[in-house]
Write an enzyme that holds these catalytic residues in place. Structure first.
Site, mmCIF file in Angstrom:
data_model
loop_
_atom_site.group_PDB
_atom_site.id
_atom_site.type_symbol
_atom_site.label_atom_id
_atom_site.label_comp_id
_atom_site.label_asym_id
_atom_site.label_seq_id
_atom_site.Cartn_x
_atom_site.Cartn_y
_atom_site.Cartn_z
ATOM 1 N N HIS A 1 61.347 -39.201 30.093
ATOM 2 C CA HIS A 1 61.380 -40.332 29.151
ATOM 3 C C HIS A 1 62.382 -41.384 29.643
ATOM 4 O O HIS A 1 62.115 -42.584 29.598
ATOM 5 C CB HIS A 1 61.840 -39.879 27.764
ATOM 6 C CG HIS A 1 60.919 -38.931 27.054
ATOM 7 N ND1 HIS A 1 61.330 -37.720 26.568
ATOM 8 C CD2 HIS A 1 59.608 -39.036 26.732
ATOM 9 C CE1 HIS A 1 60.317 -37.106 25.968
ATOM 10 N NE2 HIS A 1 59.258 -37.878 26.056
ATOM 11 N N LYS B 1 53.246 -31.768 14.999
ATOM 12 C CA LYS B 1 54.387 -31.102 15.651
ATOM 13 C C LYS B 1 55.447 -30.672 14.637
ATOM 14 O O LYS B 1 55.684 -31.385 13.663
ATOM 15 C CB LYS B 1 55.040 -32.036 16.671
ATOM 16 C CG LYS B 1 54.199 -32.236 17.912
ATOM 17 C CD LYS B 1 54.906 -33.081 18.956
ATOM 18 C CE LYS B 1 54.049 -33.186 20.199
ATOM 19 N NZ LYS B 1 54.623 -34.122 21.182
ATOM 20 N N ARG C 1 51.511 -39.229 32.387
ATOM 21 C CA ARG C 1 51.914 -38.265 33.410
ATOM 22 C C ARG C 1 50.731 -37.854 34.284
ATOM 23 O O ARG C 1 50.833 -37.764 35.482
ATOM 24 C CB ARG C 1 52.523 -37.015 32.766
ATOM 25 C CG ARG C 1 53.906 -37.242 32.208
ATOM 26 C CD ARG C 1 54.305 -36.130 31.298
ATOM 27 N NE ARG C 1 53.338 -36.029 30.214
ATOM 28 C CZ ARG C 1 53.280 -35.027 29.358
ATOM 29 N NH1 ARG C 1 54.111 -34.029 29.467
ATOM 30 N NH2 ARG C 1 52.388 -35.026 28.389
ATOM 31 N N SER D 1 58.688 -31.949 26.787
ATOM 32 C CA SER D 1 59.741 -31.433 25.898
ATOM 33 C C SER D 1 59.476 -29.962 25.577
ATOM 34 O O SER D 1 60.401 -29.152 25.568
ATOM 35 C CB SER D 1 59.797 -32.263 24.613
ATOM 36 O OG SER D 1 60.057 -33.610 24.931
#
Ligand code: COA
Length: 174
Positions: free
Chosen positions: A32, A56, A106, A144
């Site tokens: 990030h 989440k 990504r 993460s």
């Protein structure tokens, strides 16, 4: 009529070019941070905004995530601000007169999700553009969740997150 005969977007001289960089940031990673660094070559100011992804359940609460972010940007001369919202990202953008949302890509696997998010955001607020930046090669494999999984089992996460984030993860899993 020429294909490009469109009204130019208003941009007063001296205007500050600002962008939002939204995410869950549970926690922020060096991937990030790299996107934010690169974003600062395009925008004068970036607001990193902790937002709600309803699918989440974060490890760090909202306050902790904001504190971990703030610690990252204390020497950025005010060019990076940290905030949060429990609403729509585009509403925050419109209310704060910000016309760009930065998202990092990504791999191809990110594309489908990001494409849908960007198109939904465009439908909700056509004046707000999504800008995609490619994640640096070094960081394309990290997430993460991956880092949390490694930290949970005392794996070495050094160099993947800033040192204060590494310490916070160690405290969580001690
Ligand atoms: N380097 C490393 N990892 C990266 C990365 C990078 N450059 N960019 C993204 N990632 C990882 C993150 O670590 C995260 O990993 P995780 O899934 O293991 O947690 C994952 O990619 C994607 O997370 P993030 O970028 O935080 O996005 P998100 O999908 O969790 O959240 C929001 C996206 C918060 C922006 C989105 O849910 C949102 O906009 N919510 C507000 C409501 C709204 O406006 N919805 C849209 C219209 S319906």
């Amino acid at each position: 009529m020429d294909e490009f005969d469109l009204p130019l977007p208003d941009l007063a001289p001296g205007v500050t070019r600002s962008a939002l960089y939204p995410g869950t940031f549970d926690p922020i990673t060096n991937g990030h941070l790299e996107i934010i660094h690169r974003g600062l070559s395009l925008f004068d100011k970036i607001t990193v905004i902790v937002a709600l992804n309803v699918s989440k359940t974060p490890l760090f609460n909202l306050e902790e995530r904001c504190e971990l972010l703030q610690e990252c940007f204390k020497n950025f001369n005010g060019r990076v601000a940290v905030d949060y919202t429990s609403g729509l990202i585009v509403d925050y953008a419109v209310q704060n007169n910000i016309s760009a949302i930065i998202r990092g890509l990504r791999a191809i696997s990110d594309f489908d999700y990001e494409f849908q998010l960007a198109l939904m955001n465009r439908r909700l607020a056509p004046s707000v553009e999504t800008v995609f930046l490619m994640t640096g090669f070094k960081w394309i494999y990290i997430s993460s969740s991956g880092i949390k999984n490694a930290a949970r089992f005392q794996g070495n996460i050094s160099g993947l997150v800033p040192p204060h984030v590494e310490a916070a993860l160690k405290r969580k899993y001690s």
